[in-house]
Design a protein around this motif. Structure first.
Motif, mmCIF file in Angstrom:
data_model
loop_
_atom_site.group_PDB
_atom_site.id
_atom_site.type_symbol
_atom_site.label_atom_id
_atom_site.label_comp_id
_atom_site.label_asym_id
_atom_site.label_seq_id
_atom_site.Cartn_x
_atom_site.Cartn_y
_atom_site.Cartn_z
ATOM 1 N N VAL A 457 67.401 73.442 52.886
ATOM 2 C CA VAL A 457 67.263 71.994 52.698
ATOM 3 C C VAL A 457 68.335 71.263 53.497
ATOM 4 O O VAL A 457 68.070 70.212 54.103
ATOM 5 N N GLY A 458 69.546 71.826 53.513
ATOM 6 C CA GLY A 458 70.606 71.216 54.322
ATOM 7 C C GLY A 458 70.257 71.193 55.798
ATOM 8 O O GLY A 458 70.552 70.224 56.515
ATOM 9 N N GLY A 459 69.598 72.269 56.277
ATOM 10 C CA GLY A 459 69.181 72.294 57.672
ATOM 11 C C GLY A 459 68.142 71.236 57.973
ATOM 12 O O GLY A 459 68.172 70.587 59.030
ATOM 13 N N LEU A 460 67.201 71.028 57.060
ATOM 14 C CA LEU A 460 66.181 69.999 57.256
ATOM 15 C C LEU A 460 66.796 68.597 57.274
ATOM 16 O O LEU A 460 66.325 67.703 57.992
ATOM 17 N N LEU A 461 67.869 68.418 56.488
ATOM 18 C CA LEU A 461 68.526 67.108 56.425
ATOM 19 C C LEU A 461 69.596 66.944 57.492
ATOM 20 O O LEU A 461 70.180 65.857 57.621
ATOM 21 N N GLY A 462 69.891 68.029 58.211
ATOM 22 C CA GLY A 462 70.910 67.962 59.253
ATOM 23 C C GLY A 462 72.325 67.981 58.727
ATOM 24 O O GLY A 462 73.244 67.484 59.392
ATOM 25 N N VAL A 463 72.540 68.575 57.537
ATOM 26 C CA VAL A 463 73.884 68.583 56.937
ATOM 27 C C VAL A 463 74.331 70.006 56.597
ATOM 28 O O VAL A 463 75.165 70.186 55.711
ATOM 29 N N ALA A 464 73.786 71.020 57.286
ATOM 30 C CA ALA A 464 74.126 72.417 56.993
ATOM 31 C C ALA A 464 75.169 72.908 57.980
ATOM 32 O O ALA A 464 74.840 73.242 59.127
ATOM 33 N N PRO A 465 76.460 72.950 57.586
ATOM 34 C CA PRO A 465 77.492 73.399 58.521
ATOM 35 C C PRO A 465 77.321 74.850 58.958
ATOM 36 O O PRO A 465 77.734 75.220 60.051
ATOM 37 N N LEU A 466 76.707 75.690 58.112
ATOM 38 C CA LEU A 466 76.500 77.077 58.501
ATOM 39 C C LEU A 466 75.534 77.198 59.674
ATOM 40 O O LEU A 466 75.540 78.205 60.394
ATOM 41 N N LEU A 467 74.713 76.199 59.870
ATOM 42 C CA LEU A 467 73.772 76.191 60.989
ATOM 43 C C LEU A 467 74.320 75.407 62.176
ATOM 44 O O LEU A 467 73.580 75.116 63.128
ATOM 45 N N GLY A 468 75.603 75.096 62.103
ATOM 46 C CA GLY A 468 76.228 74.367 63.208
ATOM 47 C C GLY A 468 75.996 72.879 63.180
ATOM 48 O O GLY A 468 76.299 72.195 64.178
ATOM 49 N N GLN A 469 75.493 72.358 62.105
ATOM 50 C CA GLN A 469 75.217 70.928 62.013
ATOM 51 C C GLN A 469 76.435 70.190 61.460
ATOM 52 O O GLN A 469 77.050 70.626 60.485
ATOM 53 N N ASP A 470 76.768 69.091 62.071
ATOM 54 C CA ASP A 470 77.942 68.310 61.678
ATOM 55 C C ASP A 470 77.472 67.063 60.943
ATOM 56 O O ASP A 470 77.551 65.951 61.443
ATOM 57 N N GLY A 471 76.953 67.279 59.729
ATOM 58 C CA GLY A 471 76.442 66.166 58.952
ATOM 59 C C GLY A 471 77.407 65.740 57.872
ATOM 60 O O GLY A 471 78.617 65.997 57.931
ATOM 61 N N SER A 472 76.872 65.119 56.856
ATOM 62 C CA SER A 472 77.684 64.596 55.766
ATOM 63 C C SER A 472 78.160 65.731 54.854
ATOM 64 O O SER A 472 77.343 66.491 54.315
ATOM 65 N N ALA A 473 79.477 65.840 54.665
ATOM 66 C CA ALA A 473 80.020 66.842 53.755
ATOM 67 C C ALA A 473 79.636 66.530 52.318
ATOM 68 O O ALA A 473 79.416 67.437 51.510
ATOM 69 N N LEU A 474 79.531 65.242 52.009
ATOM 70 C CA LEU A 474 79.134 64.854 50.645
ATOM 71 C C LEU A 474 77.709 65.311 50.355
ATOM 72 O O LEU A 474 77.417 65.823 49.268
ATOM 73 N N ALA A 475 76.815 65.154 51.320
ATOM 74 C CA ALA A 475 75.438 65.601 51.114
ATOM 75 C C ALA A 475 75.373 67.113 50.974
ATOM 76 O O ALA A 475 74.638 67.643 50.124
ATOM 77 N N ASP A 476 76.152 67.821 51.780
ATOM 78 C CA ASP A 476 76.149 69.288 51.709
ATOM 79 C C ASP A 476 76.673 69.787 50.369
ATOM 80 O O ASP A 476 76.075 70.662 49.738
ATOM 81 N N THR A 477 77.796 69.242 49.925
ATOM 82 C CA THR A 477 78.354 69.684 48.644
ATOM 83 C C THR A 477 77.469 69.244 47.474
ATOM 84 O O THR A 477 77.406 69.935 46.451
ATOM 85 N N SER A 478 76.776 68.129 47.612
ATOM 86 C CA SER A 478 75.856 67.711 46.554
ATOM 87 C C SER A 478 74.685 68.678 46.443
ATOM 88 O O SER A 478 74.228 68.987 45.338
ATOM 89 N N LEU A 479 74.203 69.161 47.591
ATOM 90 C CA LEU A 479 73.152 70.179 47.565
ATOM 91 C C LEU A 479 73.645 71.445 46.875
ATOM 92 O O LEU A 479 72.909 72.093 46.124
ATOM 93 N N HIS A 480 74.895 71.800 47.125
ATOM 94 C CA HIS A 480 75.457 72.992 46.479
ATOM 95 C C HIS A 480 75.551 72.800 44.969
ATOM 96 O O HIS A 480 75.233 73.714 44.197
ATOM 97 N N LEU A 481 75.973 71.625 44.533
ATOM 98 C CA LEU A 481 76.043 71.342 43.099
ATOM 99 C C LEU A 481 74.654 71.439 42.474
ATOM 100 O O LEU A 481 74.482 72.032 41.393
ATOM 101 N N GLY A 482 73.662 70.894 43.136
ATOM 102 C CA GLY A 482 72.299 71.017 42.619
ATOM 103 C C GLY A 482 71.841 72.464 42.556
ATOM 104 O O GLY A 482 71.161 72.875 41.609
ATOM 105 N N GLY A 483 72.244 73.261 43.555
ATOM 106 C CA GLY A 483 71.897 74.678 43.544
ATOM 107 C C GLY A 483 72.535 75.422 42.390
ATOM 108 O O GLY A 483 71.912 76.317 41.782
ATOM 109 N N VAL A 484 73.770 75.075 42.052
ATOM 110 C CA VAL A 484 74.448 75.734 40.928
ATOM 111 C C VAL A 484 73.750 75.400 39.615
ATOM 112 O O VAL A 484 73.572 76.268 38.749
ATOM 113 N N LEU A 485 73.358 74.146 39.450
ATOM 114 C CA LEU A 485 72.628 73.774 38.234
ATOM 115 C C LEU A 485 71.282 74.495 38.163
ATOM 116 O O LEU A 485 70.850 74.919 37.080
ATOM 117 N N LEU A 486 70.614 74.643 39.325
ATOM 118 C CA LEU A 486 69.379 75.419 39.356
ATOM 119 C C LEU A 486 69.650 76.872 38.999
ATOM 120 O O LEU A 486 68.841 77.511 38.300
#
Length: 506
Positions: A457-486
């Motif tokens: 999902v981060g790659g689709l939004l352009g915020v996945a640093p592991l894929l070399g994308q330099d997007g929003s860190a807030l969006a990336d960490t928010s995705l991680h928080l949602g993943g932990v709750l899942l």
């Protein structure tokens, strides 16, 4: 499901008596009655099993050790159901362990202190959390010496390999101890400690072009520390581990506060000496058990390959879950990188609540009157423990956020990442319950799904640093928080089929 304790524990009943006379004439003549004491004979087959295994398992440290011994002796889940009325070997082992009673205090033949009956003995795992955090104080000094190139790669590779290797080693060693083979367990631990440390050499060679000898030395020391801590916790020598790491923590904190080349050199040197001291102490802890004589084994000593694969897979997925989210921020975002500290501090509490769960569940079987009532009580207990684990992690989390805010280093991404690690404390509580029931497949699948969703999902939004994308860190960490709750929801879903079955807690 309430019952009379005397009805389920024949051994604890008073010795029976009966009145007898030699013959009727004797009675008529006024002969006194003779009291004949009957032997304490139990009609419960579990009591007979307990007495058979007592010479071997009289000093068992937990129910897992008993379960391993019962399986090695040929007891199967089918036999546990037909012969003893328990759902599986693990549940039977828990009851056998309870009836064995506490071991006498002191050190047993394995060299490991037996569990005491003191009031605070059960709280021993709580202190594991701060122990896990001690070496992190030296990270800034090590970073200054090793340099930035390749440091993250070295940390992640050595940390992942050490996590998996030490987990599999501990699992196999506990099985050997459960089979009554402390000498074999000591040999395995000692060999694995040496092999695991030497494994750092080829790993270090792979990153040598990126960081040179300092990075290679750091990876070897990291593996040595992970193996040393595994052995010292196995033999209940946590104080030894704390004593070896406390100086490194103090010198690392001093460098972090004051800086300077001299403080940095001292911090790195003391950290290296602390690792050597911990490793030497770990090898020394195996000496007593290595001298114990053992009879030739008639059963396989090591666990089945499927069990080892499950444990290794669980360790690998856990490492990937933690590292994949933090790796992009380890060097540039202190507030995000430090977010794991609350989780590390609270992990000991999570271990303790997990170890207390079965005891609490057994107590619930005496309170509940109907199966559905028991299910509700167990789920409520898990909910309370889950909330407690999250709350305990939230305390150091709040302190961390307050300190970073005071220093002007706190960002929204750091706050969200801290919340994600606080939530991970609850996820790991559920994970430990699943692991205790051997559901490694569900554990691994759940973590793989969460990591894949985070990165995808981060790659689709352009915020996945592991894929070399330099997007929003807030969006990336928010995705991680949602993943932990899942992940919490997936783990809870995996527990539903097994956690409320009353036969598991007879």
């Amino acid at each position: 499901m309430s019952h009379d304790p005397d009805a389920t524990d024949p051994v604890s009943r008073p010795v029976g008596t009966m009145t007898a006379a030699t013959d009727p004439a004797g009675d008529q003549a006024g002969e006194p009655e003779r009291t004949i004491l009957l032997p304490r004979i139990s009609t419960d087959p579990v009591d007979e099993l307990v007495e058979r295994v007592r010479p071997q398992l009289g000093r068992a440290v937990d129910a897992l050790q008993v379960a391993a011994a019962l399986e090695a002796a040929g007891h199967t889940d089918r036999g546990a159901q037909v012969e003893y009325g328990y759902s599986d070997v693990f549940v039977l082992a828990a009851e056998v362990y309870r009836r064995l009673g506490p071991a006498s205090p002191g050190a047993d033949a394995t060299g490991a202190p037996t569990p005491g009956t003191g009031r605070w003995d059960g709280l021993r795992p709580v202190w594991h959390g701060p122990l896990y955090l001690l070496p992190s104080a030296t990270f800034p000094a090590v970073l200054a010496v090793v340099g930035r190139p390749g440091l993250v790669l070295g940390l992640v590779v050595a940390g992942t390999v050490g996590w998996v290797f030490s987990g599999v080693t501990a699992y196999a060693a506990y099985r050997l101890l459960g089979l009554g083979r402390p000498r074999s367990a000591a040999r395995l631990l000692r060999t694995a400690a040496l092999a695991g440390t030497l494994l750092g050499v080829p790993l270090a060679l792979t990153v040598l072009p990126h960081g040179g000898l300092p990075l290679a030395a750091m990876m070897v020391c990291q593996l040595a520390y992970q193996m040393a801590s595994t052995l010292l916790v196995f033999y209940r020598r946590e104080w030894w581990l704390a004593a070896t790491q406390a100086p490194a923590f103090l010198f690392g904190a001093a460098y972090l506060l004051a800086g300077g080349a001299t403080a940095r050199s001292w911090a790195v040197a003391v950290a290296a000496l602390g690792v050597l001291a911990a490793f030497a102490a770990a090898l020394h802890a195996t000496r007593a058990a290595a001298r114990v004589e053992e009879r030739p084994a008639r059963e396989p000593l090591l666990p089945e390959a499927t069990a080892l694969v499950g444990v290794a897979g669980y360790g690998l997925c856990s490492a990937v879950l933690l590292f994949h989210a933090q790796m992009p921020y380890l060097l540039d975002r202190l507030d995000v990188a430090a977010a794991a500290a609350p989780l590390l501090v609270s992990m000991g509490f999570v271990e303790w609540r997990t170890s207390r769960f079965r005891m609490n569940a057994v107590a619930l079987t005496r309170r509940a009157r109907r199966p559905e009532e028991f299910v509700a009580l167990v789920r409520r207990t898990i909910g309370r423990d889950l909330a407690a684990c999250v709350a305990v992690a939230a305390v150091p989390g709040a302190a961390l956020l307050a300190g970073l805010a005071h220093a002007g280093m706190l960002s929204a991404a750091g706050t969200v990442m801290t919340l994600a690690h606080v939530a991970l404390a609850g996820a790991y509580y559920l994970a430990f319950l699943l692991a205790g029931r051997g559901r490694y497949g569900w554990l691994c699948l759940s973590m793989v799904v969460v990591v894949a969703l985070h990165v995808g999902v981060g790659g689709l939004l352009g915020v996945a640093p592991l894929l070399g994308q330099d997007g929003s860190a807030l969006a990336d960490t928010s995705l991680h928080l949602g993943g932990v709750l899942l992940l919490q929801a997936l783990f809870a879903l995996g527990l539903l089929p097994v956690i409320g079955q009353v036969r598991h807690y007879r």
